[in-house]
Design an enzyme around this catalytic site. Structure first.
Site, PDB file in Angstrom:
ATOM      1  N   HIS A 109     106.859 104.365 -36.550  1.00 49.89           N
ATOM      2  CA  HIS A 109     107.981 105.678 -37.738  1.00 49.89           C
ATOM      3  C   HIS A 109     106.186 106.278 -38.048  1.00 49.89           C
ATOM      4  O   HIS A 109     105.113 106.477 -38.334  1.00 49.89           O
ATOM      5  CB  HIS A 109     108.305 104.642 -39.006  1.00 49.89           C
ATOM      6  CG  HIS A 109     107.392 103.692 -39.653  1.00 49.89           C
ATOM      7  ND1 HIS A 109     106.331 104.105 -40.633  1.00 49.89           N
ATOM      8  CD2 HIS A 109     106.650 102.202 -39.631  1.00 49.89           C
ATOM      9  CE1 HIS A 109     105.470 103.384 -41.047  1.00 49.89           C
ATOM     10  NE2 HIS A 109     105.674 102.217 -40.301  1.00 49.89           N
TER      11      HIS A 109
ATOM     12  N   ASP B 289     103.116  99.975 -37.131  1.00 51.31           N
ATOM     13  CA  ASP B 289     101.826  99.545 -36.082  1.00 51.31           C
ATOM     14  C   ASP B 289     101.848  98.743 -36.124  1.00 51.31           C
ATOM     15  O   ASP B 289     100.561  97.861 -34.869  1.00 51.31           O
ATOM     16  CB  ASP B 289     100.795  99.904 -37.594  1.00 51.31           C
ATOM     17  CG  ASP B 289     100.895  99.722 -38.876  1.00 51.31           C
ATOM     18  OD1 ASP B 289     102.187  98.623 -38.648  1.00 51.31           O
ATOM     19  OD2 ASP B 289      99.751  99.194 -40.068  1.00 51.31           O
TER      20      ASP B 289
END
Length: 453
Positions: A72, A354
């Site tokens: 994102h 991540d």
């Protein structure tokens, strides 16, 4: 004036024309870590147009499929530093405010018409774009939207305009879209999709919900994966305890905000401080003083040293192999189906975090890659050899850089091949078989349930 031609140098300092890597001299010290430069790379503030290597292939090759895994975009922190004022960042989308994008206004309009889309489960209740005048925790910012509008435009220029991956009248079954259940991942996917397929028909959008951040779908039961993750967390803890400079900084910051050091550490201050840093907002102050750039540098430097040790110690690598097998297995199965001539799911977009991208990079053996920045993208391209149509090859790209020959399964192939790609079967063999060799196993189930040696 004498103009001296120079080859362009990429962000990472490598000459893009030369793929041969120079081995570092083992007697020299590793390069000094610059925490400020690394933090700027991580922020990924949209500025100059990005050069990328996506879509490069000999002219007789045909692009048949693209799978994109994204992190994102820029978000508001997930944690707050206790007793400080939260960073004052506006999550309303304002096209006249920087950073912006020529398509931002059109994106906002299009997103407000999205009721016809099929959204799995809880996704249907999430907003399609951020809209709070003071960002909520973890909310995508305007910067985050712009980062993915730029990603989508870049991929459109290459894959749609140049390679005609999808026809103008593409069908819903040619796309596969999946996101975790957070508004920031759904909104990032929609921003990328909007510039990739401008003014797309909402009726053709079927967004699937992935409940697991490692995208393990129905194959999440893996006790050994959890074992290696716990070992990795112990390693992290031990490195932190050894860092007396870091401890001093935590003590100092805790005094400034007037809380116990333990509580400050638990609030994960780097997450919050990165938001101040990326948005150019002054770090928080109290009557007892201000958190400053020196505090930030020490914590960021420790984070970078931790990443470096993580690569060396291999515990994270063992975790990563087991964590990412289900996702990589789905990727390989899809590529194989397309290589056999199926025309479905030729463009795949997985919107994640991540903690999704990082283990995938590790499992593939791409040890030189930086930790996933905001709006990072990892792309798998499938190519068909026009001269030998039965032969298929893959290219893997990370933030526009070709990392195919950094992967463990294709490192050696580069030495004796004239083609700038990796045979698909090498990737298939790695995922179906070689990933388990280090565990002395022949299958994912066996590796997940066999005790560590």
């Amino acid at each position: 004036v004498h103009l001296i031609p120079v080859n362009p140098v990429r962000e990472d300092g490598l000459n893009p024309k030369s793929r041969k890597r120079i081995m570092p001299d083992l007697l020299t010290e590793p390069p000094a870590i610059d925490p400020i430069y690394e933090a700027q790379v991580y922020c990924n503030i949209p500025s100059i147009a990005e050069r990328s290597m996506e879509g490069h292939a000999p002219h007789y090759f045909k692009l048949v499929s693209v799978q994109v895994l994204i992190r994102h975009g820029d978000r508001y922190p997930l944690y707050a530093i206790p007793k400080t004022k939260r960073p004052d960042i506006d999550c309303m989308l304002v096209p006249s405010r920087k950073p912006s994008h020529p398509q931002l206004e059109a994106f906002i309009k299009h997103m407000s018409k999205g009721s016809a889309a099929q959204m799995d489960g809880s996704l249907s209740s999430l907003p399609h774009f951020p809209s709070h005048s003071l960002c909520e925790m973890g909310e995508l910012t305007q910067t985050g939207v712009v980062q993915h509008l730029r990603n989508g435009q870049l991929l459109r220029d290459i894959y749609i305009n140049k390679h005609k991956l999808l026809p103008g009248d593409w069908a819903a079954k040619q796309l596969y879209l999946e996101t975790t259940g957070k508004s920031r991942t759904l909104q990032s996917a929609l921003a990328l999709l909007y510039t990739f397929l401008p003014d797309f028909d909402w009726k053709k959008i079927n967004m699937r919900h992935q409940w697991s951040t490692i995208f393990c779908s129905g194959s999440c039961d893996c006790p050994m994966r959890n074992h290696y993750l716990e070992e990795e967390q112990r390693r992290q803890y031990s490195l932190r305890v050894k860092n007396s400079n870091l401890e001093k900084i935590y003590v100092d910051m805790a005094k400034i905000v007037g809380i116990p050091t333990r509580q400050l550490r638990a609030s994960n201050p780097i997450d919050s401080l990165l938001c101040y840093f990326c948005h150019n907002v002054s770090f928080p102050c109290t009557k007892a003083g201000c958190i400053g750039m020196e505090h930030f540098k020490v914590i960021k430097r420790h984070q970078l040293e931790d990443e470096r040790e993580r690569q060396e110690k291999k515990l994270y690598f063992l975790y990563a192999l087991l964590a990412t097998h289900p996702l990589l297995n789905q990727t390989v199965n899809r590529l194989q189906r397309i290589a056999e001539g199926k025309k479905e799911e030729v463009f795949v977009l997985l919107s994640a975090h991540d903690v999704t991208l990082s283990p995938v990079l590790s499992a593939l053996g791409i040890t030189e890659a930086r930790f996933p920045r905001f709006a990072a993208r990892l792309v798998f391209e499938l190519w068909q050899d026009g001269k030998r149509p039965k032969e298929h090859f893959i290219r893997i790209l990370y933030n526009g850089a070709d990392v195919t020959f950094q992967t463990s399964f294709c490192k050696d192939h580069y030495k004796h091949s004239s083609k700038p790609m990796c045979p698909l079967e090498k990737f298939v063999n790695f995922v179906k078989r070689d990933m388990f060799l280090i565990f002395n196993s022949t299958s994912y189930y066996d590796a997940c349930h066999r005790r560590a040696l």
